[in-house]
Design a protein around this motif. Structure first.
Motif, mmCIF file in Angstrom:
data_model
loop_
_atom_site.group_PDB
_atom_site.id
_atom_site.type_symbol
_atom_site.label_atom_id
_atom_site.label_comp_id
_atom_site.label_asym_id
_atom_site.label_seq_id
_atom_site.Cartn_x
_atom_site.Cartn_y
_atom_site.Cartn_z
ATOM 1 N N ALA A 1 1.916 7.018 5.443
ATOM 2 C CA ALA A 1 2.444 5.655 5.366
ATOM 3 C C ALA A 1 1.937 4.825 6.535
ATOM 4 C CB ALA A 1 3.970 5.680 5.365
ATOM 5 N N GLN A 2 1.768 3.536 6.289
ATOM 6 C CA GLN A 2 1.305 2.627 7.333
ATOM 7 C C GLN A 2 2.466 1.792 7.868
ATOM 8 O OE1 GLN A 2 -2.812 0.993 6.929
ATOM 9 N NE2 GLN A 2 -2.434 1.328 4.742
ATOM 10 N N ILE A 3 2.407 1.520 9.163
ATOM 11 C CA ILE A 3 3.383 0.644 9.803
ATOM 12 C C ILE A 3 2.648 -0.337 10.704
ATOM 13 C CG2 ILE A 3 5.233 2.364 9.766
ATOM 14 C CD1 ILE A 3 4.676 2.782 12.811
ATOM 15 N N LEU A 4 3.359 -1.358 11.141
ATOM 16 C CA LEU A 4 2.915 -2.233 12.218
ATOM 17 C C LEU A 4 3.911 -2.112 13.362
ATOM 18 C CD1 LEU A 4 1.830 -5.424 10.218
ATOM 19 C CD2 LEU A 4 0.328 -3.783 11.371
ATOM 20 N N LEU B 1 0.824 6.452 9.986
ATOM 21 C CA LEU B 1 -0.407 6.127 10.698
ATOM 22 C C LEU B 1 -0.035 5.225 11.860
ATOM 23 C CD1 LEU B 1 -3.498 6.209 10.884
ATOM 24 C CD2 LEU B 1 -3.553 4.196 9.403
ATOM 25 N N LEU B 2 -0.210 5.731 13.071
ATOM 26 C CA LEU B 2 0.089 4.951 14.264
ATOM 27 C C LEU B 2 -1.041 3.962 14.499
ATOM 28 C CD1 LEU B 2 1.868 4.498 16.785
ATOM 29 C CD2 LEU B 2 0.505 6.267 17.931
ATOM 30 N N PRO B 3 -0.754 2.653 14.462
ATOM 31 C CA PRO B 3 -1.837 1.685 14.671
ATOM 32 C C PRO B 3 -2.397 1.778 16.085
ATOM 33 C CG PRO B 3 0.135 0.636 13.755
ATOM 34 C CD PRO B 3 0.535 2.008 14.211
ATOM 35 N N GLY B 4 -3.652 1.425 16.209
ATOM 36 C CA GLY B 4 -4.239 1.340 17.532
ATOM 37 C C GLY B 4 -3.746 0.102 18.266
ATOM 38 N N VAL B 5 -3.718 0.184 19.583
ATOM 39 C CA VAL B 5 -3.331 -0.951 20.417
ATOM 40 C C VAL B 5 -4.465 -1.205 21.402
ATOM 41 C CG1 VAL B 5 -1.600 -1.879 22.015
ATOM 42 C CG2 VAL B 5 -0.897 -0.358 20.167
ATOM 43 N N PRO B 6 -5.503 -1.926 20.978
ATOM 44 C CA PRO B 6 -6.606 -2.209 21.894
ATOM 45 C C PRO B 6 -6.154 -3.103 23.048
ATOM 46 C CG PRO B 6 -7.201 -2.684 19.600
ATOM 47 C CD PRO B 6 -5.719 -2.485 19.643
ATOM 48 N N HIS C 1 0.831 -1.204 0.000
ATOM 49 C CA HIS C 1 0.000 0.000 0.000
ATOM 50 C C HIS C 1 0.866 1.255 0.000
ATOM 51 C CE1 HIS C 1 -3.187 2.860 0.966
ATOM 52 N NE2 HIS C 1 -2.342 3.370 1.848
ATOM 53 N N ASN C 2 1.910 1.265 0.801
ATOM 54 C CA ASN C 2 2.774 2.449 0.855
ATOM 55 C C ASN C 2 3.416 2.726 -0.496
ATOM 56 O OD1 ASN C 2 2.167 2.652 3.583
ATOM 57 N ND2 ASN C 2 4.085 1.750 4.279
ATOM 58 N N ARG C 3 3.838 1.681 -1.191
ATOM 59 C CA ARG C 3 4.445 1.871 -2.517
ATOM 60 C C ARG C 3 3.411 2.403 -3.508
ATOM 61 N NH1 ARG C 3 6.370 -3.617 -1.315
ATOM 62 N NH2 ARG C 3 8.402 -3.424 -0.278
ATOM 63 N N TRP C 4 2.214 1.814 -3.461
ATOM 64 C CA TRP C 4 1.139 2.306 -4.339
ATOM 65 C C TRP C 4 0.841 3.776 -4.033
ATOM 66 C CZ3 TRP C 4 -3.494 4.541 -3.059
ATOM 67 C CH2 TRP C 4 -4.373 4.791 -4.127
ATOM 68 N N LEU C 5 0.759 4.115 -2.746
ATOM 69 C CA LEU C 5 0.393 5.470 -2.345
ATOM 70 C C LEU C 5 1.435 6.486 -2.806
ATOM 71 C CD1 LEU C 5 -1.610 7.273 -0.825
ATOM 72 C CD2 LEU C 5 -0.341 6.800 1.273
ATOM 73 N N ALA D 1 12.709 1.244 9.489
ATOM 74 C CA ALA D 1 13.236 1.190 8.122
ATOM 75 C C ALA D 1 12.176 1.618 7.116
ATOM 76 C CB ALA D 1 13.731 -0.226 7.812
ATOM 77 N N GLU D 2 10.925 1.216 7.339
ATOM 78 C CA GLU D 2 9.855 1.593 6.406
ATOM 79 C C GLU D 2 9.539 3.074 6.497
ATOM 80 O OE1 GLU D 2 6.800 0.987 3.479
ATOM 81 O OE2 GLU D 2 8.716 0.036 4.007
ATOM 82 N N ILE D 3 9.638 3.657 7.681
ATOM 83 C CA ILE D 3 9.419 5.103 7.820
ATOM 84 C C ILE D 3 10.458 5.860 7.005
ATOM 85 C CG2 ILE D 3 9.476 7.042 9.438
ATOM 86 C CD1 ILE D 3 8.367 5.013 11.562
#
Length: 413
Positions: free
Chosen positions: A133-136, A160-165, A114-118, A145-147
């Motif tokens: 950009a999205q990360i996990l 985009l900071l993922p949620g941590v439920p 997705h990041n490459r497409w975006l 490294a992805e950032i």
């Protein structure tokens, strides 16, 4: 500063829009080793979202249509959050739960695709799209490294900071384990975005569950603020920027009051002889540095999507330089194609310099948009000062955004 003339036009930047590729169009952006698994997954995947199956779904990836519709809506630039289903995800990544060990490799490959497409999608409209950009969080080194890679590829919207439920297989957001992420974001001036809806635990799909989700979802999204504040992330990384998007804004003054109260109370208790509360404040002052309100002043912003009239009187308490209006295109809760009316119902009667800041100037500063470029586009497509100054007396018949809903009041969270 020269006073605005009625015929001047506002440069409107939506700080909250969404996009993504059509499902099969992600394949070229995946590493080749995942292609066979992707084909098998895509062949049986059933999309659960009606809006991604409708004939309007191409607004997520059709660059020309998107530019045309945003310009018609008075918007010349956008911050682009995800929307469609990335490879190997059961639902939109914004709402998906953190992956476990067995899911991580493929999910991570899907987000990188997705990041490459975006990056290509943003490059198709130079200077007009700040892609997020999205990360996990499962592998911090991989995220760092992805950032770096995404920033070098031209994604200027931050991460985009993922949620941590509760119950997630990764540490809570206050954990120092994430310091390398905060460090690289501060180093590269990459905003950390936390979007509404991304931190709620799974509740099911019965009527009560859906209602409970609506009541609780913004609270779960707000948790990122006090986790990072009390966790000391901003003391250790004073250049870090946190943006809370599509979570409302009317809650902010009250929550800052509450956080300041607990901070003061716990720090004071920790300095006393052993009491019931002293242990809760032990070490807090040293680990945090500044208090919550100072952190908000120096480091935080709000993506105030489709800002509602009852939120606007709180703008000075929130911080006029913190508020970034968003249309939420292409969602049906967004203001499109009535964004001019959405701006009017919120901002009519305000000084033009305040409107200019909230409608675009603040977003330009936070995300690094070139205002010389965008002002020239706004001279053609932007709403006029006179137009936004006119109070909205009748809601458009086709409007579906909460911006136009009656009976709004300030929320406690």
């Amino acid at each position: 500063m020269t006073p605005a003339a009625p015929t001047d036009r506002y440069t409107v930047i939506s700080a909250d829009c969404h996009a993504g590729a059509d499902l099969l169009d992600y394949k070229p952006y995946l590493a080749r080793k995942h292609h066979d698994d992707f084909d098998a997954w895509a062949a049986t995947y059933v999309n659960p979202y009606e809006d991604l199956l409708a004939d309007t779904a191409d607004r997520n990836w059709n660059s020309r249509r998107r530019l045309r519709e945003l310009e018609a809506d008075g918007i010349v630039a956008e911050v682009v959050f995800p929307n469609t289903i990335p490879p190997f995800f059961p639902k939109a990544s914004l709402m998906a739960q953190p992956p476990d060990r067995t899911e991580y490799e493929q999910r991570w490959a899907g987000l990188q695709a997705h990041n490459r497409w975006l990056a290509d999608f943003c490059a198709d409209a130079p200077g007009r799209r700040a892609g997020v950009a999205q990360i996990l969080l499962n592998d911090v080194d991989a995220a760092v490294a992805e950032i770096r890679r995404a920033r070098a590829a031209g994604l200027t919207g931050g991460i985009l900071l993922p949620g941590v439920p509760p119950g997630s297989p990764v540490p809570e957001l206050y954990s120092a384990a994430y310091d390398p992420i905060w460090a690289v974001c501060a180093e590269l001036d990459v905003p950390v975005n936390h979007h509404g809806g991304s931190a709620s635990p799974p509740l099911g799909d019965e009527p009560a569950a859906r209602a409970v989700f609506m009541v609780e979802t913004t609270w779960f999204s707000h948790r990122a603020l006090w986790h990072l504040v009390f966790g000391g992330a901003f003391r250790r990384h004073p250049g870090l920027k946190l943006v809370l998007t599509e979570q409302g804004s009317g809650w902010i003054p009250g929550v800052l009051d509450m956080l300041d109260y607990y901070h003061g109370r716990l720090v004071a208790a920790s300095a006393k002889a052993a009491t019931a509360e002293s242990k809760f404040g032990a070490g807090l002052a040293e680990s945090m540095g500044k208090g919550p309100r100072e952190v908000w002043r120096d480091n935080c912003f709000v993506g105030a999507s489709f800002m509602r009239p009852h939120e606007v009187p709180l703008r000075d308490r929130i911080g006029l330089d913190k508020i970034m209006w968003g249309s939420d295109y292409p969602h049906d809760e967004g203001t499109t194609p009535y964004s001019r009316e959405g701006l009017r119902i919120a901002y009519a009667g305000l000084p033009p310099d305040e409107v200019a800041a909230m409608a675009g100037g603040n977003a330009a500063r936070v995300y690094g948009f070139d205002l010389d470029l965008l002002d020239a586009l706004a001279a053609v497509h932007g709403p006029t000062v006179a137009e936004i100054a006119e109070p909205l007396t009748e809601v458009p018949a086709g409007a579906t955004s909460p911006a136009f809903a009656k009976g709004g009041s300030v929320r406690v969270w």
